[in-house]
Design a protein around this motif. Structure first.
Motif, PDB file in Angstrom:
ATOM      1  N   ILE A  19      -7.588  -3.072  -8.900  1.00 55.88           N
ATOM      2  CA  ILE A  19      -8.547  -3.622  -7.931  1.00 55.88           C
ATOM      3  C   ILE A  19      -9.157  -2.283  -7.413  1.00 55.88           C
ATOM      4  N   PRO A  20     -10.843  -2.188  -7.501  1.00 55.27           N
ATOM      5  CA  PRO A  20     -11.221  -0.836  -7.011  1.00 55.27           C
ATOM      6  C   PRO A  20     -10.778  -0.554  -5.726  1.00 55.27           C
ATOM      7  N   VAL A  21     -10.693   0.927  -5.530  1.00 56.09           N
ATOM      8  CA  VAL A  21     -10.324   1.387  -4.116  1.00 56.09           C
ATOM      9  C   VAL A  21     -11.094   0.759  -3.050  1.00 56.09           C
ATOM     10  N   ARG A  22     -12.461   0.782  -3.290  1.00 54.22           N
ATOM     11  CA  ARG A  22     -13.378   0.296  -2.073  1.00 54.22           C
ATOM     12  C   ARG A  22     -13.136  -1.095  -1.958  1.00 54.22           C
ATOM     13  N   ASP A  23     -12.832  -2.082  -2.559  1.00 54.81           N
ATOM     14  CA  ASP A  23     -12.449  -3.361  -2.608  1.00 54.81           C
ATOM     15  C   ASP A  23     -10.876  -3.333  -1.895  1.00 54.81           C
ATOM     16  N   LEU A  24     -10.026  -2.490  -2.295  1.00 55.85           N
ATOM     17  CA  LEU A  24      -8.689  -2.652  -1.665  1.00 55.85           C
ATOM     18  C   LEU A  24      -8.865  -2.337  -0.558  1.00 55.85           C
ATOM     19  N   SER A  25      -9.736  -1.334  -0.241  1.00 53.70           N
ATOM     20  CA  SER A  25      -9.613  -0.544   1.126  1.00 53.70           C
ATOM     21  C   SER A  25     -10.171  -1.755   2.266  1.00 53.70           C
ATOM     22  N   LEU A  26     -11.403  -2.366   1.606  1.00 52.20           N
ATOM     23  CA  LEU A  26     -11.791  -3.607   2.441  1.00 52.20           C
ATOM     24  C   LEU A  26     -10.738  -4.584   2.800  1.00 52.20           C
ATOM     25  N   LEU A  27      -9.953  -4.862   1.711  1.00 59.59           N
ATOM     26  CA  LEU A  27      -9.134  -6.095   1.890  1.00 59.59           C
ATOM     27  C   LEU A  27      -7.941  -5.817   2.835  1.00 59.59           C
ATOM     28  N   ILE A  28      -7.519  -4.499   2.820  1.00 61.91           N
ATOM     29  CA  ILE A  28      -6.273  -4.356   3.556  1.00 61.91           C
ATOM     30  C   ILE A  28      -6.920  -3.749   4.976  1.00 61.91           C
ATOM     31  N   ASN A  29      -7.817  -2.811   4.930  1.00 66.24           N
ATOM     32  CA  ASN A  29      -8.288  -2.318   6.470  1.00 66.24           C
ATOM     33  C   ASN A  29      -9.221  -3.233   7.276  1.00 66.24           C
ATOM     34  N   HIS A  30     -10.044  -4.142   6.349  1.00 67.10           N
ATOM     35  CA  HIS A  30     -10.738  -5.022   7.280  1.00 67.10           C
ATOM     36  C   HIS A  30     -10.400  -6.380   7.322  1.00 67.10           C
ATOM     37  N   GLN A  31     -10.162  -7.026   6.118  1.00 72.92           N
ATOM     38  CA  GLN A  31      -9.807  -8.383   6.073  1.00 72.92           C
ATOM     39  C   GLN A  31      -8.371  -8.772   6.793  1.00 72.92           C
ATOM     40  N   LEU A  32      -7.360  -7.883   6.344  1.00 75.54           N
ATOM     41  CA  LEU A  32      -6.026  -8.070   6.768  1.00 75.54           C
ATOM     42  C   LEU A  32      -5.994  -7.296   8.134  1.00 75.54           C
ATOM     43  N   GLY A  33      -6.975  -6.526   8.637  1.00 76.29           N
ATOM     44  CA  GLY A  33      -6.925  -5.973   9.940  1.00 76.29           C
ATOM     45  C   GLY A  33      -5.838  -4.881  10.346  1.00 76.29           C
ATOM     46  N   GLN A  34      -5.479  -4.234   9.002  1.00 73.02           N
ATOM     47  CA  GLN A  34      -4.362  -3.295   9.110  1.00 73.02           C
ATOM     48  C   GLN A  34      -4.902  -2.121   8.555  1.00 73.02           C
ATOM     49  N   HIS A  35      -4.602  -0.852   9.071  1.00 72.73           N
ATOM     50  CA  HIS A  35      -4.794   0.553   8.326  1.00 72.73           C
ATOM     51  C   HIS A  35      -3.683   0.195   6.922  1.00 72.73           C
ATOM     52  N   PHE A  36      -3.974   1.025   6.056  1.00 74.80           N
ATOM     53  CA  PHE A  36      -3.199   1.128   4.558  1.00 74.80           C
ATOM     54  C   PHE A  36      -1.754   1.483   5.022  1.00 74.80           C
ATOM     55  N   TYR A  37      -1.889   2.662   5.924  1.00 74.05           N
ATOM     56  CA  TYR A  37      -0.696   3.422   6.444  1.00 74.05           C
ATOM     57  C   TYR A  37       0.350   2.260   7.188  1.00 74.05           C
TER      58      TYR A  37
END
Length: 381
Positions: free
Chosen positions: A299-317
């Motif tokens: 999954i592209p980094v951009r899409d994965l970042s949006l999925l976790i950090n935006h859609q799930l409302g959590q930082h990757f950390y």
């Protein structure tokens, strides 16, 4: 005056010694060390006033030029912070612009100080409160310090967000420590500005005592800083300056009037991500990054970042730490592993330090790992 000379001599020696040590130290972080060494040298030049006055009788061009080096301190510290926060930092020609305040001050002093005779210099200094040049310099140093301190905190704030959105290693604790150091240094600069105010007031003796206290306290702080930095050579150096914050990506998507992510695609990617986290347990890698996960699940980094950090409302950390804590809870609940220490557990599940583990565990469960284990033992009696 004797106390001032003694304190000044000790301060000067330690500052120059630390600068020499940093320049000669063999390390891959040469630019960062060189910038902090330059900061220490500029500090040494700034605090050399009493010794300089012993060797030079009366106002001089060299003495005034020495004083103007104060305008280089905070810009060098700003560049140092950037070099520490970003792994791809390089010195660029555009950074020469940070010399402007220093150059402007010396140009302002050129007509009525640098190019006049000794008597005119003395008159200029004695009437400094009425000289427009001194008033301008006084205002400029305050504006410069405040502007750069704000810029430093903005760099630290953005760096922390980028780290939380893209990394799940140990360096967040190093960021917090760097932030604390900057706060302490900000307080020192605030006291220094207060010292300058008293210097041009009817209470110059207060300025002298503030000066001595600054020299002593700043040396202790610099020594403490270097001790910590040398014991933590990986200090927050994993951020790529080319990374974008999720908020910036979202803003770009909105401006292009394209949907951030399709709902069906979002659900598929989320299932894929969670399955990977449960089955492969990548969170056990203490240096896991969002790039690592992206390459594994395609999954592209951009899409994965949006999925976790935006859609799930959590930082990757925080997202990764959730899995680590769940794994740690499973170990704590396992009666056959009651002899395993908390320290062994935190390393086993992917944490690097006890403090970060305790913080994440309490955030997730509302309890410390030790108390959580004790409560389990009590409930099993």
């Amino acid at each position: 005056m004797n106390l001032l000379i003694i304190v000044n001599t000790i301060s000067l020696f330690i500052s120059l010694f630390l600068a020499f040590f940093l320049i000669t130290l063999k390390t891959k972080y040469k630019i960062s060390n060189a910038l902090f060494a330059a900061f220490l040298v500029l500090n040494a030049i700034d605090i050399s006033e009493p010794l300089f006055n012993l060797m030079v009788d009366g106002p001089s061009n060299l003495g005034m030029f020495r004083s103007s080096f104060a305008f280089l301190q905070i810009p060098v510290f700003y560049l140092y912070i950037i070099s520490v926060c970003y792994s791809d930092f390089k010195l660029k020609p555009k950074y020469v612009l940070h010399l402007l305040p220093f150059l402007i001050v010396n140009l302002v002093l050129l007509p009525r100080f640098y190019t006049v005779d000794a008597a005119s210099k003395m008159s200029f200094i004695q009437n400094r409160q009425n000289m427009i040049e001194f008033q301008f310099i006084h205002i400029l140093i305050h504006v410069q310090v405040i502007s750069y301190i704000i810029a430093v905190f903005r760099v630290l704030r953005k760096s922390k967000k980028l780290y939380l959105e893209n990394y799940a290693g140990k360096n967040i604790s190093s960021y917090n420590w760097l932030f604390q150091f900057t706060v302490v240094l900000t307080i020192l600069y605030a006291v220094a500005l207060l010292k300058n105010i008293f210097k041009f007031s009817d209470y110059p003796h207060i300025s002298e005592w503030l000066k001595i206290s600054l020299w002593v306290s700043s040396l202790f702080i610099f020594c403490w800083y270097l001790f910590k930095a040398l014991n933590n050579p990986g200090l927050f150096r994993n951020i790529d300056s080319k990374l974008k914050l999720v908020s910036e990506i979202i803003a770009e998507e909105k401006s292009s009037e394209q949907p951030i992510i399709d709902e069906r695609e979002y659900n598929e990617e989320l299932i894929k991500l969670k399955k990977y986290m449960v089955e492969q347990k990548p969170f056990l890698n203490s240096s896991l990054t969002i790039q690592d996960v992206s390459s594994e699940i395609e999954i592209p980094v951009r899409d994965l970042s949006l999925l976790i950090n935006h859609q799930l409302g959590q930082h990757f950390y925080d997202f990764v730490n959730t899995y680590r804590i769940e794994n740690a809870m499973d170990i704590l609940r396992d009666g056959t592993k009651s002899k395993v220490t908390i320290l062994e557990i935190l390393y086993e599940v992917g944490f690097n330090s006890k403090s970060s583990f305790n913080t994440a565990f309490k955030k997730h469960t509302g309890n410390t790992p030790t108390n959580y284990r004790k409560n389990l033992q009590i409930s099993n009696l």
